[in-house]
Motif scaffolding. Structure first.
Motif, PDB file in Angstrom:
ATOM      1  N   VAL A 288      -5.471  54.931 -27.418  1.00  0.00           N
ATOM      2  CA  VAL A 288      -4.792  54.003 -26.520  1.00  0.00           C
ATOM      3  C   VAL A 288      -3.341  54.463 -26.447  1.00  0.00           C
ATOM      4  O   VAL A 288      -2.641  54.452 -27.460  1.00  0.00           O
ATOM      5  CB  VAL A 288      -4.885  52.558 -27.041  1.00  0.00           C
TER       6      VAL A 288
ATOM      7  N   THR B 135      -8.544  56.975 -23.841  1.00  0.00           N
ATOM      8  CA  THR B 135      -9.409  56.190 -22.945  1.00  0.00           C
ATOM      9  C   THR B 135      -8.694  54.997 -22.328  1.00  0.00           C
ATOM     10  O   THR B 135      -9.255  54.345 -21.448  1.00  0.00           O
ATOM     11  CB  THR B 135     -10.658  55.715 -23.698  1.00  0.00           C
ATOM     12  N   THR B 136      -7.496  54.708 -22.782  1.00  0.00           N
ATOM     13  CA  THR B 136      -6.690  53.639 -22.175  1.00  0.00           C
ATOM     14  C   THR B 136      -5.246  54.112 -22.105  1.00  0.00           C
ATOM     15  O   THR B 136      -4.708  54.619 -23.096  1.00  0.00           O
ATOM     16  CB  THR B 136      -6.726  52.344 -23.022  1.00  0.00           C
TER      17      THR B 136
ATOM     18  N   SER C 253      -4.539  54.838 -31.842  1.00  0.00           N
ATOM     19  CA  SER C 253      -5.584  54.066 -31.162  1.00  0.00           C
ATOM     20  C   SER C 253      -5.536  52.598 -31.598  1.00  0.00           C
ATOM     21  O   SER C 253      -5.201  51.710 -30.813  1.00  0.00           O
ATOM     22  CB  SER C 253      -6.964  54.681 -31.469  1.00  0.00           C
TER      23      SER C 253
ATOM     24  N   ALA D 190      -3.517  49.564 -29.483  1.00  0.00           N
ATOM     25  CA  ALA D 190      -4.378  48.505 -28.938  1.00  0.00           C
ATOM     26  C   ALA D 190      -3.904  47.143 -29.437  1.00  0.00           C
ATOM     27  O   ALA D 190      -3.818  46.173 -28.669  1.00  0.00           O
ATOM     28  CB  ALA D 190      -5.836  48.748 -29.328  1.00  0.00           C
TER      29      ALA D 190
ATOM     30  N   LYS E  12     -10.405  47.238 -27.782  1.00  0.00           N
ATOM     31  CA  LYS E  12     -10.142  48.678 -27.850  1.00  0.00           C
ATOM     32  C   LYS E  12      -9.733  49.026 -29.283  1.00  0.00           C
ATOM     33  O   LYS E  12      -9.436  48.151 -30.094  1.00  0.00           O
ATOM     34  CB  LYS E  12      -9.007  49.063 -26.908  1.00  0.00           C
TER      35      LYS E  12
ATOM     36  N   ARG F 256     -16.722  45.887 -29.547  1.00  0.00           N
ATOM     37  CA  ARG F 256     -15.642  46.656 -28.895  1.00  0.00           C
ATOM     38  C   ARG F 256     -16.211  47.468 -27.734  1.00  0.00           C
ATOM     39  O   ARG F 256     -17.386  47.815 -27.733  1.00  0.00           O
ATOM     40  CB  ARG F 256     -15.006  47.631 -29.900  1.00  0.00           C
ATOM     41  N   HIS F 257     -15.352  47.795 -26.794  1.00  0.00           N
ATOM     42  CA  HIS F 257     -15.759  48.712 -25.737  1.00  0.00           C
ATOM     43  C   HIS F 257     -16.168  50.057 -26.357  1.00  0.00           C
ATOM     44  O   HIS F 257     -15.522  50.518 -27.307  1.00  0.00           O
ATOM     45  CB  HIS F 257     -14.623  48.937 -24.743  1.00  0.00           C
TER      46      HIS F 257
ATOM     47  N   ASP G 112     -15.522  53.020 -26.024  1.00  0.00           N
ATOM     48  CA  ASP G 112     -14.556  54.057 -25.639  1.00  0.00           C
ATOM     49  C   ASP G 112     -14.457  55.011 -26.826  1.00  0.00           C
ATOM     50  O   ASP G 112     -13.949  54.632 -27.892  1.00  0.00           O
ATOM     51  CB  ASP G 112     -13.177  53.437 -25.375  1.00  0.00           C
TER      52      ASP G 112
ATOM     53  N   ARG H 289     -16.479  53.230 -22.013  1.00  0.00           N
ATOM     54  CA  ARG H 289     -17.516  52.185 -21.977  1.00  0.00           C
ATOM     55  C   ARG H 289     -18.910  52.794 -21.958  1.00  0.00           C
ATOM     56  O   ARG H 289     -19.772  52.423 -21.175  1.00  0.00           O
ATOM     57  CB  ARG H 289     -17.291  51.258 -20.789  1.00  0.00           C
TER      58      ARG H 289
END
Ligand SMILES: [Zn+2]
Length: 457
Positions: free
Chosen positions: A73, A103-104, A376, A380, A388, A395-396, A398, A439
């Motif tokens: 993240v 991923t974010t 990460s 998050a 995340k 959790r997603h 990811d 996801r």
């Protein structure tokens, strides 16, 4: 990574997940373990010890040299679209992110035009990101002179907090706050329990330093003294203390400010801190004169400072590591003259952050699990993305498949960044991202990132 053929449609009964990933080293909240991770509808549905035989429509077995990590993240990314899309755009930035295991991303409110200082501007940026994002994207709002009345509507529209500068931002459309404006906006944000993230350099200290010009890195470094960071951080601490607001120090470079930060936190001031891959992995002694790819503000300081930043991470005074990916076009980096006074200040590293920090961590004997916590889980948590930052049920899904020992040499032309310029060019790094899942789906040629809003994800 190997992907056996899909299981037969008439497979054994029981809850069958969309996907099961299996590996000897899966990073769970308690550390690496042999595990199976089952994904259903983009969410982690089950985690079991390796050998449990979770049923999946598809199974993926990690190779022996691979580990499974939660996707990173990165809460500090300048996408610049619209307005300066030639510097970086949503498609190129999020592709680079995915290739780097991120991923974010949370997009900064400046260098795009318009800057994200009111809801209309936020909607413009969301519209651009919606069709182009390969990873999930959230947005910061901007706190600038005169927009205090916009902070609440932006907060309600789902920004993750607000960024301000205490010194010239580098772009004319995003003004900086004077200390009294900072305090007024913090009071407003305290009422919303919203986070203020601050570029902390003191303009009065910088004004008293030598003006930067020419290709000598030492001259540039002298123009942005460590004391400017410490002075501005003291201003933030006092304002956060008086207002009770949550404040976050962006891109800490000056390790000399760590005792001040630690003392404020010990007193209960609501303060968090980030640093960046370039401060942890590069050092002033190694910056060649004229190498403006290394120019950023605050600047990359000396090796001793870098060691003390690692110490600050180990002690927990620094919470997270995020890239501050802030690219520009190559011509704005003034490569022809190598003039640090002329060049745009910003380091491009979104695709390389994990490998860069991990390579240095590995050299220092710092475990990979710590790196992932900083890059990460921590980011998050900072922005409140509760789904995340971990491989855990609910959790997603990811995820990044990462080969920590594999080496590569950074070739800027092979990065997805829009402009092929980075201070990591030619560096030998450890750690290759073999694939990234958003996801539960591999990130391929079709963008399927989601726009994130505070409180929803
Ligand atoms: Zn930045």
């Amino acid at each position: 990574m190997t992907s056996p053929a899909p299981a037969h449609a008439t497979a054994k009964p029981g809850p069958r997940h969309d996907l099961v990933l299996r590996g000897e080293r899966v990073l769970l909240p308690d550390g690496f373990a042999p595990a199976e991770v089952a994904v259903a509808d983009g969410v982690i549905a089950q985690v079991a010890p390796l050998g449990a035989g979770l049923p999946g429509a598809r199974t993926v077995d990690l190779d022996p040299d691979e580990v499974l990590l939660p996707g990173l993240v990165d809460s500090h990314v300048h996408v610049n679209e619209p307005g300066r899309t030639d510097w970086e755009g949503f498609a190129s930035a999020t592709r680079a992110a995915a290739a780097g295991g991120v991923t974010t991303i949370v997009d900064m409110p400046l260098n795009s035009v318009p800057p994200t200082t009111d809801v209309a501007a936020l909607e413009v940026k969301q519209e651009r990101a919606r069709a182009a994002a390969y990873v999930d994207v959230g947005f910061w709002g901007g706190a600038v002179p005169g927009n205090t009345g916009q902070l609440r509507p932006l907060h309600e529209a789902g920004v993750f907090g607000f960024k301000c500068f205490l010194i010239d931002s580098g772009v004319p459309e995003f003004g900086h706050l004077e200390p009294e404006e900072l305090e007024r906006d913090l009071r407003e944000l305290a009422a919303l329990d919203a986070l203020m993230i601050v570029h902390a350099e003191d303009p009065r200290v910088v004004a008293g330093a030598p003006h930067p010009h020419g290709p000598r890195y030492a001259d540039f470094l002298a123009s942005r003294p460590a004391g400017a960071e410490a002075a501005a951080i003291a201003t933030v601490i006092e304002a956060a203390r008086r207002t009770g607001a949550r404040a976050h120090i962006l891109h800490l470079s000056d390790a000399g400010a760590l005792p001040l930060i630690a003392a404020a936190r010990a007193e209960g001031v609501r303060l968090t801190v980030e640093t960046c891959p370039h401060y942890l992995t590069l050092a002033a002694e190694q910056v060649p004169d004229g190498a403006t790819a290394f120019k950023c503000c605050p600047p990359i300081r000396d090796e001793g400072n870098r060691d003390r930043l690692w110490q600050g991470l180990a002690e927990g005074t620094i919470d997270i590591v995020v890239t501050d990916h802030s690219p520009s076009t190559v011509d704005l980096k003034a490569l022809d003259t190598g003039d640090f006074g002329e060049a745009w200040g910003g380091v491009a590293s979104l695709q390389l952050g994990l490998a860069a920090v991990w390579s240095e961590a590995r050299r220092r004997g710092v475990p990979l699990a710590d790196v992932v916590r900083w890059m990460s889980t921590g980011p998050a948590a900072l922005v409140g993305l509760e789904r995340k930052g971990a491989i855990a049920v609910g959790r997603h899904a990811d995820l990044a498949v990462f080969a920590p020992e594999e080496e590569f040499v950074v070739d800027p032309t092979r990065l997805h960044h829009k402009n092929p310029i980075t201070p990591y060019a030619g560096r030998r790094l450890n750690g290759v991202v073999r694939s990234t899942l958003l996801r539960g789906r591999a990130i391929t040629d079709v963008p399927h990132g989601t726009l994130l809003r505070r409180g929803e994800a």
